[in-house]
Design a protein around this motif. Structure first.
Motif, PDB file in Angstrom:
ATOM      1  N   TRP A  91       0.740  -1.231  -0.057  1.00 54.24           N
ATOM      2  CA  TRP A  91      -0.145   0.196   0.014  1.00 54.24           C
ATOM      3  C   TRP A  91       1.008   1.303   0.022  1.00 54.24           C
ATOM      4  CZ3 TRP A  91      -4.261  -2.297  -1.198  1.00 54.24           C
ATOM      5  CH2 TRP A  91      -4.484  -3.472  -0.549  1.00 54.24           C
ATOM      6  N   ILE A  92       0.670   2.062  -1.084  1.00 57.46           N
ATOM      7  CA  ILE A  92       1.609   3.257  -1.104  1.00 57.46           C
ATOM      8  C   ILE A  92       0.506   4.446  -0.821  1.00 57.46           C
ATOM      9  CG2 ILE A  92       2.840   4.442  -2.952  1.00 57.46           C
ATOM     10  CD1 ILE A  92       3.238   1.945  -4.265  1.00 57.46           C
ATOM     11  N   SER A  93       1.075   5.198   0.374  1.00 58.63           N
ATOM     12  CA  SER A  93       0.199   6.535   0.515  1.00 58.63           C
ATOM     13  C   SER A  93       1.012   7.639  -0.072  1.00 58.63           C
ATOM     14  CB  SER A  93       0.169   6.232   2.035  1.00 58.63           C
ATOM     15  OG  SER A  93      -0.614   7.327   2.693  1.00 58.63           O
ATOM     16  N   LEU A  94       0.420   8.390  -0.673  1.00 57.14           N
ATOM     17  CA  LEU A  94       1.210   9.542  -1.316  1.00 57.14           C
ATOM     18  C   LEU A  94       0.464  10.586  -1.165  1.00 57.14           C
ATOM     19  CD1 LEU A  94       2.399   8.105  -4.744  1.00 57.14           C
ATOM     20  CD2 LEU A  94       3.801   8.742  -3.051  1.00 57.14           C
ATOM     21  N   THR A  95       1.047  11.743  -0.967  1.00 55.65           N
ATOM     22  CA  THR A  95       0.470  13.038  -0.662  1.00 55.65           C
ATOM     23  C   THR A  95       1.118  13.984  -1.635  1.00 55.65           C
ATOM     24  OG1 THR A  95       0.171  12.772   1.908  1.00 55.65           O
ATOM     25  CG2 THR A  95       0.218  15.089   1.068  1.00 55.65           C
ATOM     26  N   SER A  96       0.401  14.532  -2.349  1.00 52.27           N
ATOM     27  CA  SER A  96       1.017  15.751  -3.494  1.00 52.27           C
ATOM     28  C   SER A  96       0.410  16.918  -2.937  1.00 52.27           C
ATOM     29  CB  SER A  96       0.377  15.318  -4.808  1.00 52.27           C
ATOM     30  OG  SER A  96      -1.087  15.221  -4.866  1.00 52.27           O
ATOM     31  N   THR A  97       1.356  18.002  -2.998  1.00 55.77           N
ATOM     32  CA  THR A  97       1.082  19.327  -2.550  1.00 55.77           C
ATOM     33  C   THR A  97       1.413  20.242  -3.450  1.00 55.77           C
ATOM     34  OG1 THR A  97       1.842  18.518  -0.263  1.00 55.77           O
ATOM     35  CG2 THR A  97       1.763  21.080  -0.618  1.00 55.77           C
ATOM     36  N   VAL A  98       0.564  21.043  -3.988  1.00 61.77           N
ATOM     37  CA  VAL A  98       0.835  22.132  -4.850  1.00 61.77           C
ATOM     38  C   VAL A  98       0.807  23.616  -4.079  1.00 61.77           C
ATOM     39  CG1 VAL A  98      -0.037  23.503  -6.756  1.00 61.77           C
ATOM     40  CG2 VAL A  98      -0.472  20.830  -6.681  1.00 61.77           C
ATOM     41  N   MET A  99       1.974  24.097  -4.135  1.00 58.50           N
ATOM     42  CA  MET A  99       2.228  25.449  -3.426  1.00 58.50           C
ATOM     43  C   MET A  99       2.557  26.342  -4.301  1.00 58.50           C
ATOM     44  SD  MET A  99       4.498  25.553   0.155  1.00 58.50           S
ATOM     45  CE  MET A  99       5.777  24.495  -0.591  1.00 58.50           C
ATOM     46  N   LEU A 100       1.943  27.699  -4.122  1.00 57.48           N
ATOM     47  CA  LEU A 100       2.370  29.036  -4.715  1.00 57.48           C
ATOM     48  C   LEU A 100       2.884  29.862  -3.787  1.00 57.48           C
ATOM     49  CD1 LEU A 100       2.682  30.521  -7.434  1.00 57.48           C
ATOM     50  CD2 LEU A 100       0.341  31.231  -7.108  1.00 57.48           C
ATOM     51  N   GLU A 101       4.022  30.333  -4.046  1.00 62.82           N
ATOM     52  CA  GLU A 101       4.422  31.666  -3.094  1.00 62.82           C
ATOM     53  C   GLU A 101       4.788  32.747  -4.046  1.00 62.82           C
ATOM     54  OE1 GLU A 101       8.220  30.329  -0.999  1.00 62.82           O
ATOM     55  OE2 GLU A 101       7.641  28.241  -1.053  1.00 62.82           O
ATOM     56  N   GLN A 102       3.661  33.791  -3.848  1.00 67.82           N
ATOM     57  CA  GLN A 102       3.820  34.992  -4.708  1.00 67.82           C
ATOM     58  C   GLN A 102       3.566  36.181  -3.802  1.00 67.82           C
ATOM     59  OE1 GLN A 102       0.829  34.814  -7.687  1.00 67.82           O
ATOM     60  NE2 GLN A 102       1.873  36.403  -8.821  1.00 67.82           N
ATOM     61  N   ASP A 103       4.135  37.256  -3.807  1.00 65.68           N
ATOM     62  CA  ASP A 103       3.853  38.316  -2.993  1.00 65.68           C
ATOM     63  C   ASP A 103       3.690  38.276  -1.481  1.00 65.68           C
ATOM     64  OD1 ASP A 103       3.773  39.589  -5.505  1.00 65.68           O
ATOM     65  OD2 ASP A 103       1.685  39.522  -5.737  1.00 65.68           O
ATOM     66  N   GLY A 104       4.525  37.355  -1.080  1.00 65.07           N
ATOM     67  CA  GLY A 104       4.588  37.200   0.315  1.00 65.07           C
ATOM     68  C   GLY A 104       3.343  36.193   0.807  1.00 65.07           C
ATOM     69  N   LYS A 105       2.597  35.805   0.075  1.00 61.02           N
ATOM     70  CA  LYS A 105       1.509  34.937   0.285  1.00 61.02           C
ATOM     71  C   LYS A 105       1.760  33.602  -0.052  1.00 61.02           C
ATOM     72  CE  LYS A 105      -2.164  36.551  -1.364  1.00 61.02           C
ATOM     73  NZ  LYS A 105      -3.369  37.219  -1.804  1.00 61.02           N
ATOM     74  N   ILE A 106       1.400  32.546   0.540  1.00 63.84           N
ATOM     75  CA  ILE A 106       1.505  31.361   0.184  1.00 63.84           C
ATOM     76  C   ILE A 106       0.260  30.479   0.006  1.00 63.84           C
ATOM     77  CG2 ILE A 106       2.714  28.819   0.940  1.00 63.84           C
ATOM     78  CD1 ILE A 106       4.639  30.396   2.412  1.00 63.84           C
ATOM     79  N   THR A 107      -0.024  30.126  -0.997  1.00 68.55           N
ATOM     80  CA  THR A 107      -1.274  29.033  -1.245  1.00 68.55           C
ATOM     81  C   THR A 107      -1.014  27.594  -1.341  1.00 68.55           C
ATOM     82  OG1 THR A 107      -2.130  31.000  -2.495  1.00 68.55           O
ATOM     83  CG2 THR A 107      -3.044  29.094  -2.895  1.00 68.55           C
ATOM     84  N   ARG A 108      -1.646  26.874  -0.549  1.00 71.70           N
ATOM     85  CA  ARG A 108      -1.211  25.581  -0.554  1.00 71.70           C
ATOM     86  C   ARG A 108      -2.390  24.554  -0.587  1.00 71.70           C
ATOM     87  NH1 ARG A 108       3.170  23.239   2.720  1.00 71.70           N
ATOM     88  NH2 ARG A 108       2.701  21.250   3.233  1.00 71.70           N
ATOM     89  N   ARG A 109      -2.324  23.339  -1.256  1.00 70.33           N
ATOM     90  CA  ARG A 109      -3.307  22.542  -1.543  1.00 70.33           C
ATOM     91  C   ARG A 109      -2.728  21.221  -1.617  1.00 70.33           C
ATOM     92  NH1 ARG A 109      -7.857  20.328  -0.638  1.00 70.33           N
ATOM     93  NH2 ARG A 109      -8.886  19.483  -2.561  1.00 70.33           N
ATOM     94  N   GLU A 110      -3.275  20.381  -0.856  1.00 72.15           N
ATOM     95  CA  GLU A 110      -2.723  19.087  -0.502  1.00 72.15           C
ATOM     96  C   GLU A 110      -3.947  17.782  -0.946  1.00 72.15           C
ATOM     97  OE1 GLU A 110      -1.635  18.212   3.445  1.00 72.15           O
ATOM     98  OE2 GLU A 110       0.071  19.402   3.107  1.00 72.15           O
ATOM     99  N   ASP A 111      -3.394  16.834  -1.592  1.00 70.44           N
ATOM    100  CA  ASP A 111      -4.135  15.629  -2.095  1.00 70.44           C
ATOM    101  C   ASP A 111      -3.515  14.357  -1.396  1.00 70.44           C
ATOM    102  OD1 ASP A 111      -6.204  14.651  -3.734  1.00 70.44           O
ATOM    103  OD2 ASP A 111      -4.797  14.016  -4.975  1.00 70.44           O
ATOM    104  N   HIS A 112      -4.469  13.618  -1.036  1.00 70.88           N
ATOM    105  CA  HIS A 112      -3.885  12.597  -0.166  1.00 70.88           C
ATOM    106  C   HIS A 112      -4.514  11.176  -1.084  1.00 70.88           C
ATOM    107  CE1 HIS A 112      -2.623  14.856   3.260  1.00 70.88           C
ATOM    108  NE2 HIS A 112      -3.653  15.513   3.156  1.00 70.88           N
TER     109      HIS A 112
END
Length: 178
Positions: A91-112
């Motif tokens: 069983w392979i448990s993977l977490t993918s994270t998309v992260m955008l660092e722009q203008d001092g703000k960090i937007t993050r989205r995770e998928d499990h």
């Protein structure tokens, strides 16, 4: 079985706009493995979106900015990062994270996701929890850590951002009917 990851970094450019793009995806010696192709295709789709849409918006913002405001800008960073573990060699448990660092703000989205390495298929949470408990959590978005199942509640709170997984229960192997 042990998970290996490959990491790449590149600079995407369009006119005066530039973006640092970082990708970490799982890798293996063989080709055609479904769960690895899933993350590779997701990374290439994110790169196309960044090159076509995000860089176009950034270029337009640079053109409309006052001249002196253009001189000292910091290049934003977009990342697609995969992390994971293997349980019982299957069983392979993977977490993918998309992260955008722009203008001092960090937007993050995770998928499990949990994958069956032998069959190459995505696993629903019902394979690891009794159906009565499993119905309170998202069917496909969960992970396995330290012998426990961590699920994302199906009833969301009003909080912004992606919900964090909560410990649901001990891992049990309830395989699908044949």
């Amino acid at each position: 079985m042990e998970l290996c990851f490959t990491e790449t970094r590149k600079i995407l450019r369009r006119g005066r706009a530039s973006l640092a793009f970082r990708v970490r995806t799982p890798k293996t010696a063989g080709e055609g493995i479904a769960w690895i192709e899933y993350y590779t295709r997701a990374a290439s789709a994110l790169e196309r979106w960044a090159a076509d849409t995000l860089l176009a918006r950034m270029e337009q913002a640079i053109e409309q900015a006052p001249r002196r405001g253009r001189l000292y800008t910091v290049s934003p960073q977009l990342s697609f990062l995969c992390d994971g573990s293997v349980t019982d060699g299957r069983w392979i448990s993977l977490t993918s994270t998309v992260m955008l660092e722009q203008d001092g703000k960090i937007t993050r989205r995770e998928d499990h996701r949990v994958w069956d390495a032998q069959a190459g298929t995505l696993c629903p949470i019902e394979w690891f929890l009794p159906r009565k408990e499993a119905k309170r959590y998202y069917r496909w978005a969960f992970e396995i850590r330290e012998g426990f199942v961590w699920g994302i509640p199906a009833v969301r709170s009003v909080k912004k951002g992606s919900p964090a997984p909560v410990r649901v229960g001990k891992l049990k192997y309830l395989f699908p009917p044949s």
